[in-house]
Write a protein that holds these residues in place. Structure first.
Motif, PDB file in Angstrom:
ATOM      1  N   SER A  11      50.572  33.370  43.631  1.00 31.20           N
ATOM      2  CA  SER A  11      50.597  32.954  42.226  1.00 31.20           C
ATOM      3  C   SER A  11      49.165  32.824  41.724  1.00 31.20           C
ATOM      4  O   SER A  11      48.208  32.947  42.484  1.00 31.20           O
ATOM      5  CB  SER A  11      51.326  31.599  42.059  1.00 31.20           C
ATOM      6  OG  SER A  11      50.578  30.561  42.675  1.00 31.20           O
ATOM      7  N   GLY A  12      49.031  32.587  40.434  1.00 34.80           N
ATOM      8  CA  GLY A  12      47.756  32.201  39.849  1.00 34.80           C
ATOM      9  C   GLY A  12      46.621  33.183  40.051  1.00 34.80           C
ATOM     10  O   GLY A  12      46.790  34.405  39.974  1.00 34.80           O
ATOM     11  N   ILE A  13      45.440  32.646  40.319  1.00 33.08           N
ATOM     12  CA  ILE A  13      44.232  33.447  40.442  1.00 33.08           C
ATOM     13  C   ILE A  13      44.347  34.443  41.596  1.00 33.08           C
ATOM     14  O   ILE A  13      43.952  35.604  41.474  1.00 33.08           O
ATOM     15  CB  ILE A  13      43.009  32.538  40.622  1.00 33.08           C
ATOM     16  CG1 ILE A  13      42.730  31.765  39.321  1.00 33.08           C
ATOM     17  CG2 ILE A  13      41.777  33.341  41.031  1.00 33.08           C
ATOM     18  CD1 ILE A  13      41.712  30.652  39.461  1.00 33.08           C
ATOM     19  N   GLY A  14      44.888  34.006  42.728  1.00 34.72           N
ATOM     20  CA  GLY A  14      45.026  34.897  43.870  1.00 34.72           C
ATOM     21  C   GLY A  14      45.931  36.069  43.576  1.00 34.72           C
ATOM     22  O   GLY A  14      45.638  37.214  43.959  1.00 34.72           O
ATOM     23  N   GLN A  15      47.040  35.793  42.909  1.00 30.75           N
ATOM     24  CA  GLN A  15      47.957  36.873  42.539  1.00 30.75           C
ATOM     25  C   GLN A  15      47.278  37.862  41.607  1.00 30.75           C
ATOM     26  O   GLN A  15      47.350  39.079  41.795  1.00 30.75           O
ATOM     27  CB  GLN A  15      49.203  36.289  41.877  1.00 30.75           C
ATOM     28  CG  GLN A  15      50.263  37.315  41.531  1.00 30.75           C
ATOM     29  CD  GLN A  15      51.528  36.664  41.002  1.00 30.75           C
ATOM     30  OE1 GLN A  15      51.527  36.083  39.901  1.00 30.75           O
ATOM     31  NE2 GLN A  15      52.598  36.727  41.783  1.00 30.75           N
ATOM     32  N   SER A  16      46.597  37.348  40.603  1.00 28.92           N
ATOM     33  CA  SER A  16      45.892  38.217  39.667  1.00 28.92           C
ATOM     34  C   SER A  16      44.817  39.024  40.376  1.00 28.92           C
ATOM     35  O   SER A  16      44.682  40.237  40.154  1.00 28.92           O
ATOM     36  CB  SER A  16      45.257  37.401  38.543  1.00 28.92           C
ATOM     37  OG  SER A  16      44.439  38.227  37.732  1.00 28.92           O
ATOM     38  N   ALA A  17      44.046  38.373  41.241  1.00 25.68           N
ATOM     39  CA  ALA A  17      42.982  39.079  41.957  1.00 25.68           C
ATOM     40  C   ALA A  17      43.559  40.212  42.794  1.00 25.68           C
ATOM     41  O   ALA A  17      43.012  41.322  42.815  1.00 25.68           O
ATOM     42  CB  ALA A  17      42.205  38.101  42.837  1.00 25.68           C
ATOM     43  N   ALA A  18      44.666  39.951  43.490  1.00 23.90           N
ATOM     44  CA  ALA A  18      45.276  40.986  44.319  1.00 23.90           C
ATOM     45  C   ALA A  18      45.685  42.192  43.479  1.00 23.90           C
ATOM     46  O   ALA A  18      45.442  43.349  43.859  1.00 23.90           O
ATOM     47  CB  ALA A  18      46.481  40.415  45.059  1.00 23.90           C
ATOM     48  N   VAL A  19      46.314  41.942  42.333  1.00 19.92           N
ATOM     49  CA  VAL A  19      46.761  43.037  41.461  1.00 19.92           C
ATOM     50  C   VAL A  19      45.562  43.798  40.896  1.00 19.92           C
ATOM     51  O   VAL A  19      45.538  45.031  40.879  1.00 19.92           O
ATOM     52  CB  VAL A  19      47.654  42.484  40.332  1.00 19.92           C
ATOM     53  CG1 VAL A  19      47.960  43.568  39.298  1.00 19.92           C
ATOM     54  CG2 VAL A  19      48.954  41.929  40.919  1.00 19.92           C
ATOM     55  N   GLN A  20      44.558  43.046  40.434  1.00 26.91           N
ATOM     56  CA  GLN A  20      43.377  43.692  39.847  1.00 26.91           C
ATOM     57  C   GLN A  20      42.604  44.494  40.890  1.00 26.91           C
ATOM     58  O   GLN A  20      42.085  45.585  40.606  1.00 26.91           O
ATOM     59  CB  GLN A  20      42.451  42.632  39.240  1.00 26.91           C
ATOM     60  CG  GLN A  20      43.087  41.771  38.166  1.00 26.91           C
ATOM     61  CD  GLN A  20      42.826  42.282  36.766  1.00 26.91           C
ATOM     62  OE1 GLN A  20      42.202  43.316  36.589  1.00 26.91           O
ATOM     63  NE2 GLN A  20      43.317  41.567  35.786  1.00 26.91           N
ATOM     64  N   ILE A  21      42.516  43.980  42.100  1.00 23.04           N
ATOM     65  CA  ILE A  21      41.843  44.705  43.175  1.00 23.04           C
ATOM     66  C   ILE A  21      42.587  45.992  43.489  1.00 23.04           C
ATOM     67  O   ILE A  21      41.994  47.063  43.651  1.00 23.04           O
ATOM     68  CB  ILE A  21      41.729  43.812  44.427  1.00 23.04           C
ATOM     69  CG1 ILE A  21      40.706  42.683  44.180  1.00 23.04           C
ATOM     70  CG2 ILE A  21      41.345  44.617  45.657  1.00 23.04           C
ATOM     71  CD1 ILE A  21      40.761  41.581  45.218  1.00 23.04           C
ATOM     72  N   ALA A  22      43.912  45.904  43.582  1.00 25.32           N
ATOM     73  CA  ALA A  22      44.720  47.087  43.893  1.00 25.32           C
ATOM     74  C   ALA A  22      44.576  48.154  42.816  1.00 25.32           C
ATOM     75  O   ALA A  22      44.604  49.361  43.114  1.00 25.32           O
ATOM     76  CB  ALA A  22      46.181  46.691  44.064  1.00 25.32           C
ATOM     77  N   ARG A  23      44.419  47.734  41.562  1.00 25.20           N
ATOM     78  CA  ARG A  23      44.258  48.706  40.473  1.00 25.20           C
ATOM     79  C   ARG A  23      42.962  49.502  40.593  1.00 25.20           C
ATOM     80  O   ARG A  23      42.815  50.539  39.963  1.00 25.20           O
ATOM     81  CB  ARG A  23      44.296  47.977  39.121  1.00 25.20           C
ATOM     82  CG  ARG A  23      45.693  47.526  38.727  1.00 25.20           C
ATOM     83  CD  ARG A  23      45.683  46.714  37.445  1.00 25.20           C
ATOM     84  NE  ARG A  23      47.034  46.285  37.085  1.00 25.20           N
ATOM     85  CZ  ARG A  23      47.313  45.393  36.147  1.00 25.20           C
ATOM     86  NH1 ARG A  23      46.315  44.811  35.467  1.00 25.20           N
ATOM     87  NH2 ARG A  23      48.560  45.062  35.881  1.00 25.20           N
ATOM     88  N   ARG A  24      42.052  49.009  41.409  1.00 27.25           N
ATOM     89  CA  ARG A  24      40.801  49.724  41.655  1.00 27.25           C
ATOM     90  C   ARG A  24      40.900  50.631  42.881  1.00 27.25           C
ATOM     91  O   ARG A  24      39.896  51.084  43.418  1.00 27.25           O
ATOM     92  CB  ARG A  24      39.652  48.732  41.791  1.00 27.25           C
ATOM     93  CG  ARG A  24      39.249  48.092  40.457  1.00 27.25           C
ATOM     94  CD  ARG A  24      38.526  46.778  40.655  1.00 27.25           C
ATOM     95  NE  ARG A  24      37.926  46.281  39.427  1.00 27.25           N
ATOM     96  CZ  ARG A  24      38.587  45.653  38.453  1.00 27.25           C
ATOM     97  NH1 ARG A  24      39.900  45.467  38.555  1.00 27.25           N
ATOM     98  NH2 ARG A  24      37.954  45.220  37.368  1.00 27.25           N
ATOM     99  N   GLY A  25      42.144  50.856  43.342  1.00 26.52           N
ATOM    100  CA  GLY A  25      42.366  51.778  44.444  1.00 26.52           C
ATOM    101  C   GLY A  25      42.141  51.195  45.813  1.00 26.52           C
ATOM    102  O   GLY A  25      41.935  51.929  46.790  1.00 26.52           O
ATOM    103  N   ILE A  26      42.198  49.874  45.932  1.00 27.45           N
ATOM    104  CA  ILE A  26      41.969  49.179  47.197  1.00 27.45           C
ATOM    105  C   ILE A  26      43.296  48.650  47.724  1.00 27.45           C
ATOM    106  O   ILE A  26      44.065  48.032  46.984  1.00 27.45           O
ATOM    107  CB  ILE A  26      40.970  48.019  47.005  1.00 27.45           C
ATOM    108  CG1 ILE A  26      39.626  48.559  46.503  1.00 27.45           C
ATOM    109  CG2 ILE A  26      40.788  47.219  48.288  1.00 27.45           C
ATOM    110  CD1 ILE A  26      38.629  47.476  46.120  1.00 27.45           C
ATOM    111  N   GLY A  27      43.581  48.884  49.000  1.00 25.36           N
ATOM    112  CA  GLY A  27      44.767  48.300  49.617  1.00 25.36           C
ATOM    113  C   GLY A  27      44.583  46.804  49.799  1.00 25.36           C
ATOM    114  O   GLY A  27      43.463  46.320  49.984  1.00 25.36           O
ATOM    115  N   VAL A  28      45.690  46.062  49.763  1.00 28.43           N
ATOM    116  CA  VAL A  28      45.598  44.600  49.786  1.00 28.43           C
ATOM    117  C   VAL A  28      46.499  44.002  50.864  1.00 28.43           C
ATOM    118  O   VAL A  28      47.681  44.329  50.956  1.00 28.43           O
ATOM    119  CB  VAL A  28      45.979  44.004  48.418  1.00 28.43           C
ATOM    120  CG1 VAL A  28      45.942  42.474  48.478  1.00 28.43           C
ATOM    121  CG2 VAL A  28      45.050  44.508  47.322  1.00 28.43           C
TER     122      VAL A  28
END
Length: 251
Positions: A11-28
């Motif tokens: 949830s929250g910041i961690g969830q957003s960070a994971a999604v935003q990181i993945a959008r940059r082509g990085i596996g999470v």
């Protein structure tokens, strides 16, 4: 493909960070403690954007479980991405308890210390053999350690302040491997922290907004996008910094 580990991403910041990181082509690889359904929502959000994510359980307050977690990470890296290392670590998972200084118990102090400072310290140490040279670490700190001094947050602010200092030391010691280490200090942000404090105490919101130059509470995406950017090449010459992301709180 690069791989990032994001703790506390249900949830929250961690969830957003994971999604935003993945959008940059990085596996999470993302972690959760009690909120498995939220973690699976994060995985689904990443996959809906065409990315790849795996959720693993982790109790950041129990450092004795970290070696087993490292083994689980190694297995996922091998099975999903055919790698034996990962590239980035985001130490986001946290907890919060509000208590005035004179009312703070030793048990409450120790609980927050284990999650907010000891946890990131020894989790990073445990995962370090799997972290590739040239990678990046981002620690989530807090304005409570710097610009926001509200009664009831003495332990939380002190532990986050310790994480700011740890960030500088890690940046120094890991620089020989080309690993950058920074921290991000959110201001007042609408998350589930403090047992959904903003939902339970909405009366505090107008005062926080009034003290914020940009005139609103922060949202998880405001923070997550900065975290994701710190992992990329555009900020490749930035290390040892604690970056406040608060909309201009207390300007």
């Amino acid at each position: 493909m690069q791989i990032a580990i994001v703790t506390g991403a249900s949830s929250g910041i961690g969830q957003s960070a994971a999604v935003q990181i993945a959008r940059r082509g990085i596996g999470v690889v993302l972690t959760y403690q009690g909120n498995r359904s939220g973690a699976l929502e994060t995985v689904a959000a990443v996959e809906s954007d065409g990315g790849t994510a795996v959720a693993l359980p982790l109790d950041l307050g129990r450092s004795e479980t970290f070696p087993a977690f490292r083994d689980a990470v190694a297995g996922v890296l091998r099975d999903v991405w055919q790698r034996d290392t990962f590239d980035h670590l985001v130490n986001n998972a946290g907890a919060s308890r509000i208590a005035l200084f004179e009312e703070t118990t030793e048990d409450a102090f120790d609980t927050l210390m284990r999650v907010l400072l000891k946890g990131p310290y020894f989790l990073t140490q445990t995962l370090l053999p799997l972290l590739a040279d040239g990678g990046a670490i981002v620690n989530i700190t807090s304005g409570a350690a710097t610009t926001v001094t509200e009664p009831g947050y003495s332990v939380y602010g002190a532990m986050k302040g310790g994480l700011v200092v740890l960030t500088r030391y890690l940046a120094k010691e890991l620089s020989s491997r080309g690993i950058r280490v920074n921290s991000v200090a959110p201001g007042a942000t609408r998350t589930r922290l403090g047992d959904n404090a903003f939902e339970r105490y909405p009366e505090v919101i107008p005062g926080l907004v009034a003290r914020t130059a940009l005139g609103r509470l922060g949202e998880p995406d405001d923070i997550g996008s900065v975290v994701a950017s710190l992992l990329g090449p555009d900020l490749g010459w930035v290390t040892a910094q604690d970056i406040e992301v608060s909309g201009g709180y207390a300007l």
